[in-house]
Design a protein around this motif. Sequence first.
Motif, PDB file in Angstrom:
ATOM      1  N   THR A 285       0.881  -1.131  -0.162  1.00 40.92           N
ATOM      2  CA  THR A 285      -0.037  -0.013   0.107  1.00 40.92           C
ATOM      3  C   THR A 285       0.960   1.172  -0.169  1.00 40.92           C
ATOM      4  O   THR A 285       0.647   2.137  -0.817  1.00 40.92           O
ATOM      5  N   SER A 286       1.719   1.298   0.685  1.00 38.73           N
ATOM      6  CA  SER A 286       2.961   2.388   0.842  1.00 38.73           C
ATOM      7  C   SER A 286       4.062   2.072  -0.132  1.00 38.73           C
ATOM      8  O   SER A 286       5.331   2.715   0.239  1.00 38.73           O
ATOM      9  N   ASN A 287       4.028   1.179  -1.247  1.00 35.57           N
ATOM     10  CA  ASN A 287       5.222   0.965  -2.091  1.00 35.57           C
ATOM     11  C   ASN A 287       4.861   1.294  -3.342  1.00 35.57           C
ATOM     12  O   ASN A 287       3.681   1.535  -3.943  1.00 35.57           O
ATOM     13  N   GLU A 288       5.966   1.583  -4.197  1.00 38.16           N
ATOM     14  CA  GLU A 288       5.698   1.865  -5.538  1.00 38.16           C
ATOM     15  C   GLU A 288       5.006   0.996  -6.303  1.00 38.16           C
ATOM     16  O   GLU A 288       4.623   1.009  -7.618  1.00 38.16           O
ATOM     17  N   TRP A 289       4.901  -0.438  -5.975  1.00 33.45           N
ATOM     18  CA  TRP A 289       4.410  -1.404  -6.787  1.00 33.45           C
ATOM     19  C   TRP A 289       2.872  -1.656  -6.644  1.00 33.45           C
ATOM     20  O   TRP A 289       2.223  -2.723  -6.867  1.00 33.45           O
ATOM     21  N   SER A 290       2.121  -0.368  -6.073  1.00 35.05           N
ATOM     22  CA  SER A 290       0.788  -0.725  -6.110  1.00 35.05           C
ATOM     23  C   SER A 290      -0.148  -0.921  -7.303  1.00 35.05           C
ATOM     24  O   SER A 290      -1.215  -1.459  -7.164  1.00 35.05           O
ATOM     25  N   MET A 291       0.665  -0.702  -8.384  1.00 36.01           N
ATOM     26  CA  MET A 291       0.053  -0.930  -9.666  1.00 36.01           C
ATOM     27  C   MET A 291      -0.799  -2.294  -9.922  1.00 36.01           C
ATOM     28  O   MET A 291      -1.579  -2.553 -10.607  1.00 36.01           O
ATOM     29  N   ARG A 292       0.021  -3.315  -9.130  1.00 30.86           N
ATOM     30  CA  ARG A 292      -0.360  -4.734  -9.354  1.00 30.86           C
ATOM     31  C   ARG A 292      -1.977  -4.945  -8.854  1.00 30.86           C
ATOM     32  O   ARG A 292      -2.643  -5.887  -9.442  1.00 30.86           O
ATOM     33  N   PHE A 293      -2.444  -4.046  -7.917  1.00 33.60           N
ATOM     34  CA  PHE A 293      -3.760  -4.257  -7.678  1.00 33.60           C
ATOM     35  C   PHE A 293      -4.779  -3.381  -8.581  1.00 33.60           C
ATOM     36  O   PHE A 293      -6.128  -3.549  -8.331  1.00 33.60           O
ATOM     37  N   LEU A 294      -4.307  -3.104  -9.643  1.00 34.03           N
ATOM     38  CA  LEU A 294      -5.254  -2.382 -10.764  1.00 34.03           C
ATOM     39  C   LEU A 294      -5.633  -3.287 -11.831  1.00 34.03           C
ATOM     40  O   LEU A 294      -6.361  -3.308 -12.463  1.00 34.03           O
ATOM     41  N   GLY A 295      -5.084  -4.469 -11.717  1.00 28.07           N
ATOM     42  CA  GLY A 295      -5.556  -5.802 -12.521  1.00 28.07           C
ATOM     43  C   GLY A 295      -6.435  -6.689 -11.590  1.00 28.07           C
ATOM     44  O   GLY A 295      -6.495  -6.666 -10.360  1.00 28.07           O
ATOM     45  N   PRO A 296      -7.157  -7.616 -12.594  1.00 30.67           N
ATOM     46  CA  PRO A 296      -8.043  -8.684 -11.817  1.00 30.67           C
ATOM     47  C   PRO A 296      -7.172  -9.525 -10.785  1.00 30.67           C
ATOM     48  O   PRO A 296      -6.150  -9.889 -11.389  1.00 30.67           O
ATOM     49  N   ALA A 297      -7.781 -10.079  -9.834  1.00 33.98           N
ATOM     50  CA  ALA A 297      -7.028 -10.937  -9.002  1.00 33.98           C
ATOM     51  C   ALA A 297      -7.429 -12.518  -9.669  1.00 33.98           C
ATOM     52  O   ALA A 297      -8.445 -12.467 -10.269  1.00 33.98           O
ATOM     53  N   GLY A 298      -6.526 -13.384  -9.473  1.00 35.08           N
ATOM     54  CA  GLY A 298      -6.901 -14.519 -10.103  1.00 35.08           C
ATOM     55  C   GLY A 298      -6.108 -15.822  -9.334  1.00 35.08           C
ATOM     56  O   GLY A 298      -5.169 -15.728  -8.540  1.00 35.08           O
ATOM     57  N   LEU A 299      -6.593 -16.999  -9.799  1.00 37.08           N
ATOM     58  CA  LEU A 299      -6.375 -18.612  -9.241  1.00 37.08           C
ATOM     59  C   LEU A 299      -4.797 -18.640  -9.815  1.00 37.08           C
ATOM     60  O   LEU A 299      -3.998 -19.056  -9.188  1.00 37.08           O
ATOM     61  N   THR A 300      -4.706 -18.332 -11.065  1.00 37.76           N
ATOM     62  CA  THR A 300      -3.267 -18.536 -11.581  1.00 37.76           C
ATOM     63  C   THR A 300      -3.080 -17.276 -12.404  1.00 37.76           C
ATOM     64  O   THR A 300      -3.867 -16.587 -12.624  1.00 37.76           O
ATOM     65  N   GLY A 301      -1.670 -17.002 -12.750  1.00 34.34           N
ATOM     66  CA  GLY A 301      -1.330 -15.793 -13.400  1.00 34.34           C
ATOM     67  C   GLY A 301       0.059 -15.842 -14.042  1.00 34.34           C
ATOM     68  O   GLY A 301       0.603 -16.946 -14.175  1.00 34.34           O
ATOM     69  N   LEU A 302       0.539 -14.819 -14.441  1.00 27.61           N
ATOM     70  CA  LEU A 302       1.644 -14.524 -15.284  1.00 27.61           C
ATOM     71  C   LEU A 302       2.845 -15.328 -14.518  1.00 27.61           C
ATOM     72  O   LEU A 302       3.780 -15.797 -15.270  1.00 27.61           O
ATOM     73  N   TRP A 303       3.035 -14.804 -13.407  1.00 22.17           N
ATOM     74  CA  TRP A 303       4.368 -15.263 -12.641  1.00 22.17           C
ATOM     75  C   TRP A 303       4.405 -16.723 -12.330  1.00 22.17           C
ATOM     76  O   TRP A 303       5.361 -17.283 -12.373  1.00 22.17           O
ATOM     77  N   GLN A 304       3.010 -17.253 -11.973  1.00 25.04           N
ATOM     78  CA  GLN A 304       2.826 -18.527 -11.879  1.00 25.04           C
ATOM     79  C   GLN A 304       3.206 -19.658 -12.869  1.00 25.04           C
ATOM     80  O   GLN A 304       4.143 -20.607 -12.839  1.00 25.04           O
ATOM     81  N   VAL A 305       3.007 -19.131 -14.196  1.00 29.50           N
ATOM     82  CA  VAL A 305       3.263 -19.945 -15.310  1.00 29.50           C
ATOM     83  C   VAL A 305       4.667 -19.609 -16.096  1.00 29.50           C
ATOM     84  O   VAL A 305       5.360 -20.490 -16.715  1.00 29.50           O
ATOM     85  N   SER A 306       5.440 -18.612 -15.606  1.00 28.00           N
ATOM     86  CA  SER A 306       6.702 -18.208 -16.037  1.00 28.00           C
ATOM     87  C   SER A 306       8.049 -18.356 -15.036  1.00 28.00           C
ATOM     88  O   SER A 306       8.885 -18.679 -15.414  1.00 28.00           O
ATOM     89  N   ARG A 307       7.591 -18.240 -13.770  1.00 25.46           N
ATOM     90  CA  ARG A 307       8.680 -18.350 -12.983  1.00 25.46           C
ATOM     91  C   ARG A 307       8.424 -19.151 -11.747  1.00 25.46           C
ATOM     92  O   ARG A 307       9.326 -19.129 -10.778  1.00 25.46           O
ATOM     93  N   ARG A 308       7.291 -19.775 -11.501  1.00 24.70           N
ATOM     94  CA  ARG A 308       6.960 -20.157 -10.334  1.00 24.70           C
ATOM     95  C   ARG A 308       7.712 -21.404 -10.085  1.00 24.70           C
ATOM     96  O   ARG A 308       7.982 -22.307 -10.827  1.00 24.70           O
ATOM     97  N   GLY A 309       8.334 -21.516  -8.583  1.00 21.89           N
ATOM     98  CA  GLY A 309       8.909 -22.732  -8.341  1.00 21.89           C
ATOM     99  C   GLY A 309      10.325 -22.530  -8.504  1.00 21.89           C
ATOM    100  O   GLY A 309      11.419 -23.526  -8.376  1.00 21.89           O
ATOM    101  N   LYS A 310      10.904 -21.444  -9.240  1.00 18.55           N
ATOM    102  CA  LYS A 310      12.358 -21.392  -9.556  1.00 18.55           C
ATOM    103  C   LYS A 310      12.865 -20.497  -8.519  1.00 18.55           C
ATOM    104  O   LYS A 310      12.646 -19.402  -8.049  1.00 18.55           O
ATOM    105  N   ALA A 311      13.964 -21.146  -7.847  1.00 20.17           N
ATOM    106  CA  ALA A 311      14.502 -20.839  -6.603  1.00 20.17           C
ATOM    107  C   ALA A 311      15.411 -19.441  -6.960  1.00 20.17           C
ATOM    108  O   ALA A 311      15.544 -18.547  -5.871  1.00 20.17           O
ATOM    109  N   ASP A 312      15.512 -18.869  -8.073  1.00 18.77           N
ATOM    110  CA  ASP A 312      16.546 -17.694  -8.456  1.00 18.77           C
ATOM    111  C   ASP A 312      15.581 -16.632  -8.751  1.00 18.77           C
ATOM    112  O   ASP A 312      15.979 -15.450  -9.064  1.00 18.77           O
TER     113      ASP A 312
END
Length: 351
Positions: A285-312
Amino acid sequence: MIDSQNSIAILFSSSSFGNELLPKLNSTFNVHAEPDINALEAYLKEQSLFNLPDVILLEVDDDHECFNFIKSIKSSALLKGLVIVLLSPKRSEEIRQLAMKHKVNDLYVSPIPLNDLCERIIFLVKFKLIKPQLADLSQVDYTYEIPFPKRLFDIFVSGSALLFLSPLLLIVALIIRLESKGAVIFKSKRVGTGYRVFDFYKFRSMRSGASAELQDLSDLNQYKSEDDQKSIFVKLKNDPRITKFGQFIRTYSIDELPQLFNVFIGDMSLVGNRPLPLYEAEMLTSNEWSMRFLGPAGLTGLWQVSRRGKADMSERERKRLDNFYAQNHSFWLDLKILMKTLPAAVQKEKV
């Protein structure tokens, strides 16, 4: 001139005036130049809330595509406060009318008076509210409604999945009940679109009282920063609180299946940015990345399918993916994400 003029950030794009203007602008302001409108759009999408430029200094192109770009800026809750100054190689009544229609802050015609332009930019920044305040984010529609076709699709898919998977859900619930004490369904408060809070459902994969142990396990956080600053996101590697069966259902994302009910009742969509726990959302809420809340919330998303589970995967990478989706989500992007969700559901890392 004001003392803080060197801190004024200008996003500049011009094929005709670059050689003429950039030396003076660079000596007076903090200038970032891009070759064309597409590059400007890409640059802005990568910026955090407090890294946005103060001024966009843009040449009017022959096809007048700049006005479509300005229209998109004016329609954005995060960008609408930016000062926009246009540069035109020729005097044109049509361009002047379009500039007035799109409410740009000023229009300069060749030859450009350099000193006057710099003074004008300083004046506009000094007397106009530039960067959107976090208070603006409170005006985001808290009663965000998923578009009807997307909502209809969500109801059909989630309802069908719940019906088809009901035998599996009952078996999983029984095993969880037999393995350890505690509720079968873990319910937590999550924050979705427009900071709306709702009850979020998962199969319990941890031992009872696991939430109280979180603070003592901060060293295991996947998103832990190198400089030991407090991380916003929390995802533990080799989490000792997870039960044996809990590790199995996490590996294959079976613990997430109760969220189909969240989708069915409209708390979130099948595809969107992951709803965050309250302790993470409060920091954002007090961070510059509040933009993420302007999109729909979801069960799956972009980071899950592209980077999920990758330790780096870093905290910054995840936030950038969330911001990208918030700005670029569409039906076709959602379909691509859904098609990649099943392969991504099996995690290779224990996170």
